[in-house]
Design a protein around this motif. Structure first.
Motif, PDB file in Angstrom:
ATOM      1  N   THR A  33       0.798  -1.193   0.066  1.00  0.00           N
ATOM      2  CA  THR A  33      -0.027  -0.201  -0.192  1.00  0.00           C
ATOM      3  C   THR A  33       0.840   1.285   0.058  1.00  0.00           C
ATOM      4  O   THR A  33       1.925   1.348   0.687  1.00  0.00           O
ATOM      5  N   VAL A  34       0.635   2.228  -0.717  1.00  0.00           N
ATOM      6  CA  VAL A  34       1.210   3.586  -0.898  1.00  0.00           C
ATOM      7  C   VAL A  34       0.222   4.594  -0.258  1.00  0.00           C
ATOM      8  O   VAL A  34      -0.849   4.719  -1.013  1.00  0.00           O
ATOM      9  N   ALA A  60     -12.666   0.181  12.037  1.00  0.00           N
ATOM     10  CA  ALA A  60     -11.841   1.223  11.826  1.00  0.00           C
ATOM     11  C   ALA A  60     -10.210   0.042  11.968  1.00  0.00           C
ATOM     12  O   ALA A  60      -9.391   0.330  11.314  1.00  0.00           O
ATOM     13  N   ASP A  61     -10.342  -0.757  13.108  1.00  0.00           N
ATOM     14  CA  ASP A  61      -9.264  -1.272  13.433  1.00  0.00           C
ATOM     15  C   ASP A  61      -8.940  -2.335  12.702  1.00  0.00           C
ATOM     16  O   ASP A  61      -7.508  -2.793  12.002  1.00  0.00           O
ATOM     17  N   ALA A  62      -9.853  -3.011  12.041  1.00  0.00           N
ATOM     18  CA  ALA A  62      -9.657  -4.025  11.036  1.00  0.00           C
ATOM     19  C   ALA A  62      -9.174  -3.467   9.798  1.00  0.00           C
ATOM     20  O   ALA A  62      -8.157  -3.993   9.003  1.00  0.00           O
ATOM     21  N   MET A  63      -9.868  -2.305   9.214  1.00  0.00           N
ATOM     22  CA  MET A  63      -9.286  -1.754   7.983  1.00  0.00           C
ATOM     23  C   MET A  63      -7.907  -1.109   8.116  1.00  0.00           C
ATOM     24  O   MET A  63      -7.268  -1.402   7.180  1.00  0.00           O
ATOM     25  N   LEU A  64      -7.653  -0.661   9.078  1.00  0.00           N
ATOM     26  CA  LEU A  64      -6.369   0.044   9.287  1.00  0.00           C
ATOM     27  C   LEU A  64      -5.184  -1.029   9.209  1.00  0.00           C
ATOM     28  O   LEU A  64      -4.023  -0.865   9.059  1.00  0.00           O
ATOM     29  N   ILE A 109      -4.468  -2.045   5.785  1.00  0.00           N
ATOM     30  CA  ILE A 109      -4.086  -1.037   4.972  1.00  0.00           C
ATOM     31  C   ILE A 109      -2.372  -0.725   5.490  1.00  0.00           C
ATOM     32  O   ILE A 109      -1.537  -0.584   4.722  1.00  0.00           O
ATOM     33  N   MET A 110      -1.984  -0.658   6.832  1.00  0.00           N
ATOM     34  CA  MET A 110      -0.749  -0.536   7.434  1.00  0.00           C
ATOM     35  C   MET A 110       0.089  -1.812   7.184  1.00  0.00           C
ATOM     36  O   MET A 110       1.498  -1.441   7.413  1.00  0.00           O
ATOM     37  N   HIS A 141       3.900   2.091   2.207  1.00  0.00           N
ATOM     38  CA  HIS A 141       5.005   3.090   1.946  1.00  0.00           C
ATOM     39  C   HIS A 141       4.407   4.498   2.312  1.00  0.00           C
ATOM     40  O   HIS A 141       3.062   4.606   1.761  1.00  0.00           O
ATOM     41  N   ARG A 142       4.962   5.379   2.847  1.00  0.00           N
ATOM     42  CA  ARG A 142       4.251   6.618   3.165  1.00  0.00           C
ATOM     43  C   ARG A 142       4.924   7.893   2.564  1.00  0.00           C
ATOM     44  O   ARG A 142       6.343   7.981   2.469  1.00  0.00           O
ATOM     45  N   LEU A 143       4.120   8.527   1.649  1.00  0.00           N
ATOM     46  CA  LEU A 143       4.865   9.787   1.130  1.00  0.00           C
ATOM     47  C   LEU A 143       4.096  11.151   1.727  1.00  0.00           C
ATOM     48  O   LEU A 143       3.020  11.135   1.331  1.00  0.00           O
ATOM     49  N   THR A 144       4.498  11.977   2.128  1.00  0.00           N
ATOM     50  CA  THR A 144       3.980  13.094   2.717  1.00  0.00           C
ATOM     51  C   THR A 144       4.464  14.265   1.843  1.00  0.00           C
ATOM     52  O   THR A 144       5.508  14.972   1.691  1.00  0.00           O
ATOM     53  N   LEU A 145       3.438  14.780   1.210  1.00  0.00           N
ATOM     54  CA  LEU A 145       3.502  16.165   0.355  1.00  0.00           C
ATOM     55  C   LEU A 145       3.294  17.423   1.345  1.00  0.00           C
ATOM     56  O   LEU A 145       2.846  17.639   2.024  1.00  0.00           O
ATOM     57  N   THR A 146       4.237  18.543   0.787  1.00  0.00           N
ATOM     58  CA  THR A 146       4.348  19.684   1.591  1.00  0.00           C
ATOM     59  C   THR A 146       3.958  20.780   0.446  1.00  0.00           C
ATOM     60  O   THR A 146       4.161  20.644  -0.656  1.00  0.00           O
TER      61      THR A 146
END
Length: 252
Positions: free
Chosen positions: A102-103, A217-221, A224-225, A229-234
Motif C-alpha cells: 500500500t502507498v 476501523a481497527d480491521a481496515m487500518l 492498510i498499514m 510506503h508513506r509519502l508526505t507532500l508539503t
C-alpha cells in the motif's frame, strides 16, 4: 499480388504492426541491402512493441485515471514539496505492485497527491499491470447503484483482481454504515495480494476517527498499514501557483 496476400494473412493473424512495418519496408529504397534475418527482426520487433503499446492503451482506458497523462518521470521534486525522488523511484523500480503493498500519499489540498497517485498507477500500466481509479467521496453512490442493479458482487470481484487500486480523496467526506462495510470488504480482499494507493489530505492519525466504527476501523487500518510506503507532500497549493506562474511567463 503475392505481397498483398501476405499482408492480408498477417492482418488475419492479427499481426497488424508487422503488416504495417512490412508495407513500410516495401517503400524503402535501401531495404534490399539488409539480410532476410535483419528485416525479419525489424518486423518482429515492431509487432512486439505494437502489442505492448495497444495493451498499455487498453489498460489506461480501463483504469479511468483522473490524470491519465501523469508520468512519474515528470514528477516535480523540489525540496519545498517534501518529495524524496529516491523514495519514489525505489517504488517504481521495486516490487510494490507484485507484492501487494500500500502507498499512502498525504498532504494539504492542491499539492499534487492525486497526480502522484495517478502517475504511480500509470507507470504500473506501462509495466503491464491493471489499474483502477476511484474517488472515495463518490464511492458510496457507486456502491448504492451497484447494490441496486445487482452488479456489486461482480464489481467487487473485478477490484479484487485489479493490480493497482487508487483510492483518491480518502477522508474528505463521511461514510455511512453500508459504505464502511463494503470498503472493508474491498480492502480485505486486496490486503497482501494487490497494491493500493490511497491519497488523503486528512493526516493518518485521524483516519480511525474518520472511519467511524471502532471495530471496522481497527480491521481496515490493520490491513492498510501492512507493508505500506508513506509519502508526505508539503508546500503551497499548485492550483494557486499556476496563475502567478502564467503571469510571470507573460511578463517575461
Amino acid at each position: 499480388m503475392m505481397m498483398n496476400t501476405t499482408l492480408d494473412q498477417l492482418r488475419g493473424l492479427k499481426l497488424v504492426s508487422m503488416a504495417q512495418a512490412l508495407q513500410e519496408q516495401m517503400q524503402q529504397s535501401g531495404i534490399s541491402a539488409m539480410s532476410f534475418e535483419e528485416r525479419l527482426a525489424l518486423l518482429v520487433d515492431r509487432e512486439v512493441h505494437g502489442r505492448q503499446d495497444r495493451r498499455c492503451a487498453k489498460l489506461l482506458k480501463t483504469a479511468r485515471l483522473k490524470y491519465p497523462q501523469a508520468m512519474i518521470e515528470d514528477l516535480d521534486c523540489r525540496a519545498s514539496r517534501g518529495i524524496d525522488r529516491a523514495t519514489v523511484m525505489s517504488l517504481t523500480l521495486g516490487p510494490w505492485v507484485s507484492s501487494g503493498h500500500t502507498v499512502l500519499i498525504t498532504g494539504p489540498t492542491g499539492v499534487g497527491k492525486s497526480w502522484l497517485g495517478c502517475a504511480l498507477a500509470q507507470h504500473a500500466c506501462r509495466q503491464g499491470h491493471s489499474a483502477f481509479y476511484q474517488r472515495v467521496p463518490r464511492l458510496g453512490e457507486e456502491l448504492r447503484i451497484r447494490h441496486a442493479n445487482g452488479t456489486f458482487t461482480r464489481w467487487l470481484d473485478i477490484l479484487k483482481n485489479t493490480d493497482v487500486l487508487v483510492l483518491d480523496d480518502w477522508g474528505l467526506v463521511g461514510m455511512d454504515a453500508q459504505t464502511r462495510t463494503d470498503l472493508l470488504e474491498m480492502i480485505d480482499d486486496r490486503a497482501g495480494r494487490k497494491a493500493t494507493v490511497i491519497t488523503s489530505q486528512l493526516p493518518i492519525e485521524h483516519w480511525h476517527e474518520w472511519i467511524g466504527d471502532a471495530t471496522v476501523a481497527d480491521a481496515m487500518l490493520d490491513r492498510i498499514m501492512q507493508n505500506h510506503h508513506r509519502l508526505t507532500l508539503t508546500g503551497e497549493s499548485l492550483r494557486k501557483a499556476r496563475p502567478s506562474q502564467k503571469r510571470e511567463e507573460n511578463q517575461g
